[in-house]
Design a protein around this motif. Structure first.
Motif, short mmCIF file in Angstrom:
data_model
loop_
_atom_site.label_atom_id
_atom_site.label_comp_id
_atom_site.label_asym_id
_atom_site.label_seq_id
_atom_site.Cartn_x
_atom_site.Cartn_y
_atom_site.Cartn_z
N MET A 48 0.79 -1.29 -0.10
CA MET A 48 0.06 0.08 0.01
C MET A 48 0.86 1.28 0.00
SD MET A 48 -3.23 1.11 2.49
CE MET A 48 -2.23 1.30 3.99
N ALA A 49 1.96 1.32 0.87
CA ALA A 49 2.91 2.50 0.74
C ALA A 49 3.53 2.78 -0.59
CB ALA A 49 3.67 2.16 2.10
N THR A 50 4.15 1.69 -0.97
CA THR A 50 4.86 1.98 -2.11
C THR A 50 3.88 2.19 -3.29
OG1 THR A 50 4.47 -0.56 -2.77
CG2 THR A 50 6.67 0.42 -1.41
N THR A 51 2.59 1.75 -3.70
CA THR A 51 1.83 2.15 -4.51
C THR A 51 1.27 3.48 -4.27
OG1 THR A 51 0.97 -0.10 -4.27
CG2 THR A 51 -0.13 1.15 -5.83
N ARG A 52 1.17 3.96 -2.94
CA ARG A 52 0.71 5.44 -2.72
C ARG A 52 1.58 6.31 -3.52
NH1 ARG A 52 -0.50 9.43 -3.02
NH2 ARG A 52 -1.93 10.78 -1.67
N GLY A 53 2.91 6.13 -3.32
CA GLY A 53 3.88 6.86 -3.98
C GLY A 53 4.03 8.08 -2.91
N SER A 54 4.54 9.31 -3.27
CA SER A 54 4.83 10.16 -2.46
C SER A 54 3.73 11.20 -2.38
CB SER A 54 6.10 10.93 -3.15
OG SER A 54 5.93 11.27 -4.54
N GLY A 55 2.81 11.10 -2.64
CA GLY A 55 1.62 12.20 -2.60
C GLY A 55 1.44 12.72 -1.19
N ALA A 56 1.67 11.86 -0.36
CA ALA A 56 1.29 12.06 1.08
C ALA A 56 2.65 11.54 2.09
CB ALA A 56 -0.11 11.16 1.56
#
Lengths: 197, 316
Positions: A48-56
């Protein structure tokens, strides 16, 4: 609540990919149930964290918490939220009380206290929340809730699919129909899958 | 960003009106209901729009990142009295840089939608500022106008706006009023979601040792390939699909898996139609910002090569 949007679908797909990849890669032959569950859980979180990327902000905190070796610069403090309290609230209130002669707690104070307490709790629950101030915390919480929901949906589908698999093993699992959100928390204890062990 | 060119800073808001009219027509019409006057942008919008803005769904970008982030930053910059860490091409005039000075002269300088406050500060903040750099917060009548309380008020309104959005997001919160109760609901919701993740991962872990994980490649294949409803002829699609290295267990197995996968989905009361079925897009999803992923390889380009050379070890 609106229907899942296209970006949520993209997130779900990406999450599914990462999750299945990491599941495949871990050797789960030699682990006990608890270890496996922990592996599954952490791989889900990392996916989940890696898919989310750096938007948050929360993905970094999640990754740092999940991995033992913190390759990311962690912990770091936001300049906006780096507040150092020199005196505690109790001292402040005692000071005010000495000056004020009246110690009745107004409803506003009670409300403020409640809000403060709950904000602290929320900070503990959202990864990376300790560094954020009120408004950013709310925004992070919003983002986190959305993606957490997507994660739960994908996990549920995967687990349902796994249980439906045609296999020669005697799967005595009665596949529980998807229960509404609130009652699932009590269903956690009835892991009838544990009977397979 | 919405404003590629630096917007003019004319006090006469003639051009601004036209610029703002399409953007905030919906917002300004429902200003009456909003409490925070300067948040017509967010609060005045209908709920779905507000959620669309915040949820990563509205932007046309295929990235799973938070594409509306610039929008959010945009609006957040407007709401806060502290201006401009946001990228603004416009050099703010020295008078209104940063916090808004509370003198009537400068209040009159900024005219939103043609209303001027030269006559007096009667009106509420209805100003929706299209300029991304700084916010002109106009003090309401009868309220303190010093910089501290302005900042306080702006901060409070910012938090209130986000609380409104959170209320929309969390089920069962719309009828609750008051920050503390809403926070409690949010906390309960997050806790329940986290517990669900625990429960589902326990279920998966329990099923694990019996299941050959190679079969999961079929799942991935059905995801990446053409998902046309419950069409089960994707056995041949697997060749063109992005995971050619994975063991294909046969079209029949694949078909069965796919059916079960989607049937399990159809049993969901909360998701009536699988949203993934409607996906006409054939492309594997674009992974943005995952170049620094923990797995050490680029997921985005995994479509071209197989994952075989990859050795993942689950971080302990």
């Amino acid at each position: 609540m609106g229907a899942p949007s296209s970006s949520t679908k993209a997130f779900k797909q990406g999450f599914l990919r990462s999750f299945l990849l990491s599941l495949r890669s871990c050797r789960n032959g030699a682990m006990g149930l608890q270890e496996r569950k922990r592996a599954v859980r952490s791989s889900a979180d990392i996916a989940m964290a890696t898919t989310r990327g750096s938007g948050a902000m929360w993905p970094q905190a999640l990754l740092a918490a999940a991995s033992s070796s913190s390759s990311l610069p962690w912990p770091r403090r936001l300049p906006a939220a780096a507040t150092v309290k020199t005196t505690t609230r109790r001292k402040n209130m005692a000071r005010r009380r000495c000056l004020q002669r009246r110690t009745t707690t107004s409803s506003g104070e009670i409300a403020r206290r409640l809000v403060r307490k709950r904000t602290k709790v929320l900070r503990g629950m959202v990864p990376g929340g300790e560094l954020l101030d009120g408004a950013s915390l709310l925004r992070e919480a919003m983002d986190y809730v959305v993606h957490l929901r997507a994660q739960v949906a994908v996990l549920r589908r995967v687990s349902n699919a796994m249980q439906h698999r045609p296999s020669s093993h005697h799967m005595t699992v009665a596949v529980a129909p998807p229960v509404p959100l609130k009652t699932e928390t009590t269903g956690k204890a009835q892991a009838s899958d544990g009977n397979q062990e | 960003m919405r404003h590629p060119s630096p917007p003019p800073e004319l006090p006469a808001a003639g051009g601004e009106i036209q610029a703002m009219a399409p953007a905030s027509a919906a917002g300004s019409s429902s200003t009456g209901g909003s409490t925070g006057g300067s948040f017509t942008a967010l609060l005045g919008l209908p709920t779905s729009q507000a959620i669309e803005l915040l949820l990563p769904g509205a932007a046309p970008a295929p990235a799973p990142a938070f594409p509306s982030d610039p929008h959010l930053v945009d609006r957040a910059a407007r709401f806060s009295a502290f201006a401009s860490p946001s990228p603004s091409p416009t050099p703010p005039p020295p008078a209104s840089a940063g916090k808004r000075k509370a003198d009537p002269a400068s209040k009159g300088k900024v005219a939103k939608k043609g209303k001027t406050t030269a006559a007096g500060g009667e009106e509420k903040d209805s100003g929706e500022d299209e300029k991304p750099a700084y916010v002109h917060v106009r003090a309401r009548r009868g309220q303190a106008t010093d910089s501290h309380s302005l900042a306080e008020r702006a901060r409070r309104e910012k938090i209130n706006a986000r609380m409104e959005l959170l209320k929309e997001l969390v089920p069962g919160c719309s009828k609750v009023s008051g920050t503390a109760l809403v926070l409690e609901e949010i906390i309960n919701h997050v806790q329940s979601l986290q517990r669900q993740v625990e429960y589902l991962s326990m279920r998966l872990a329990a099923v694990n040792p019996r299941v050959d994980f190679g079969g999961l490649d079929n799942l991935l294949g059905t995801e990446c390939g053409r998902i046309t409803g419950l069409n089960c002829k994707s056995g041949m699609d697997l060749e063109q699909v992005s995971w050619p290295d994975m063991g294909v267990h046969g079209a029949r197995n694949l078909a069965q898996l796919q059916q079960q996968f989607w049937h399990g989905d159809l049993a969901h009361p909360q998701q009536a139609a699988s949203p993934w079925e409607k996906r006409g897009d054939v492309q594997p999803p674009v992974f943005s910002n995952t170049s620094s992923s923990l797995f050490g390889y680029d997921l985005a380009s995994s479509a071209s090569r197989g994952p075989r050379p990859l050795s993942l070890s689950l971080p302990r």
